[in-house]
Design an enzyme around this catalytic site. Structure first.
Site, mmCIF file in Angstrom:
data_model
loop_
_atom_site.group_PDB
_atom_site.id
_atom_site.type_symbol
_atom_site.label_atom_id
_atom_site.label_comp_id
_atom_site.label_asym_id
_atom_site.label_seq_id
_atom_site.Cartn_x
_atom_site.Cartn_y
_atom_site.Cartn_z
ATOM 1 N N ASN A 32 70.141 5.070 21.234
ATOM 2 C CA ASN A 32 69.492 6.455 20.855
ATOM 3 C C ASN A 32 68.066 5.932 20.583
ATOM 4 O OD1 ASN A 32 69.368 9.335 20.122
ATOM 5 N ND2 ASN A 32 69.368 8.734 18.085
ATOM 6 N N ALA A 33 67.488 4.976 20.095
ATOM 7 C CA ALA A 33 66.255 4.548 19.863
ATOM 8 C C ALA A 33 65.443 4.805 20.953
ATOM 9 C CB ALA A 33 66.096 3.261 19.305
ATOM 10 N N TYR A 97 56.821 7.032 29.368
ATOM 11 C CA TYR A 97 57.960 7.534 28.955
ATOM 12 C C TYR A 97 58.944 8.144 30.067
ATOM 13 C CZ TYR A 97 61.260 10.245 25.920
ATOM 14 O OH TYR A 97 62.295 10.952 25.259
ATOM 15 N N LYS A 101 62.738 6.061 30.962
ATOM 16 C CA LYS A 101 63.823 7.059 30.846
ATOM 17 C C LYS A 101 64.487 6.968 32.272
ATOM 18 C CE LYS A 101 64.231 7.945 26.769
ATOM 19 N NZ LYS A 101 65.284 7.642 25.992
#
Length: 256
Positions: A32-33, A97, A101
């Site tokens: 989750n980090a 980012y 992901k």
């Protein structure tokens, strides 16, 4: 209720994850980090790029690797990686980012294929707009658009994310692996719908404000310009509609 303990670790260092899983029996891993650095792509620094990749991609992959090495001999284990819709579409200022992901998602698919026969299951939860302290600081118009980019036309809550993770972690999901689960999925036409809603809302607010102004302006205060013979050449007298003989002011005008 079970018990647990917290460990302060730097998971961007692969050895940290290996040491933990070698010393502890852990059956469920939730990655989750994550961090974000915002800047235009042409100005993005190498240091910021590396920082995002270290946490969002490198740490995720090597933590999954260390967990799998410990779980394979037991023949079971659950991994849930937290992704983002930014990994599926571009977003201003989020080059690193979004790339991190997207890459983590692809790595998850590969791990799912390779671990399928071992009893280790790995899936992805990708939240949409979630109501948190962080998103509450987003400008109102942007926040409203974000809430309406999904099929339900509303923001989610942290508990929604937790429930999705819990499903992939429980025994009932033993036959599920390699799934990319969109929480509050974005519809193909929702961006346009959201834009229309915002524009429509602005128009409604403007019309309402205009109506309040008109309603709050007493009729006996309304004045009109009357082209009566001016008392001073080159001027037009302003007179009250209730008393046409009582000039309320004058306005200079020019002959053409």
């Amino acid at each position: 209720m079970g018990s647990g303990r917290g460990l302060r670790l730097d998971f961007s260092d692969p050895m940290a994850a290996r040491d933990v899983f070698a010393a502890e029996r852990i059956d469920i891993l939730v990655n989750n980090a994550g961090i974000i650095r915002r800047d235009d792509a042409v100005d993005f620094s190498e240091a910021d790029w590396d920082a995002v990749m270290d946490v969002n991609l490198k740490a995720v992959f090597f933590t999954c690797q260390a967990f799998a090495r410990a779980a394979i001999p037991r023949g079971r284990g659950k991994i849930v990686n937290i992704a983002s819709l930014s990994g599926q579409r571009g977003a201003n200022g989020r080059a690193a980012y979004g790339a991190s992901k997207a890459a983590a998602h692809n790595a998850t698919l590969t791990l799912a294929l390779e671990l399928a026969g071992s009893g280790v299951r790995i899936n992805v939860v990708a939240p949409g707009f979630i109501e948190t302290d962080m998103t509450s600081k987003i400008p109102m118009a942007t926040r409203e658009v974000g809430r309406r980019l999904n099929s339900m036309m509303q923001g989610g809550n942290p508990i929604d994310v937790g429930e999705a993770i819990a499903f992939f972690a429980e025994p009932g999901s033993a036959g599920v692996t390699g799934i990319y689960f969109f929480l509050l999925p974005q519809g193909a036409d929702r961006a346009a719908d959201a834009a229309y809603l915002i524009i429509g809302g602005i128009v409604v607010i403007a019309l309402a404000a205009l109506a309040l102004i008109v309603a709050g302006h007493p009729r006996d205060e309304v004045v009109e310009a009357v082209l009566a013979p001016p008392s001073v050449p080159g001027r037009m007298e302003l007179v009250s509609t209730d008393d046409p003989d009582a000039p309320q002011g004058v306005v200079d005008y020019a002959h053409t």
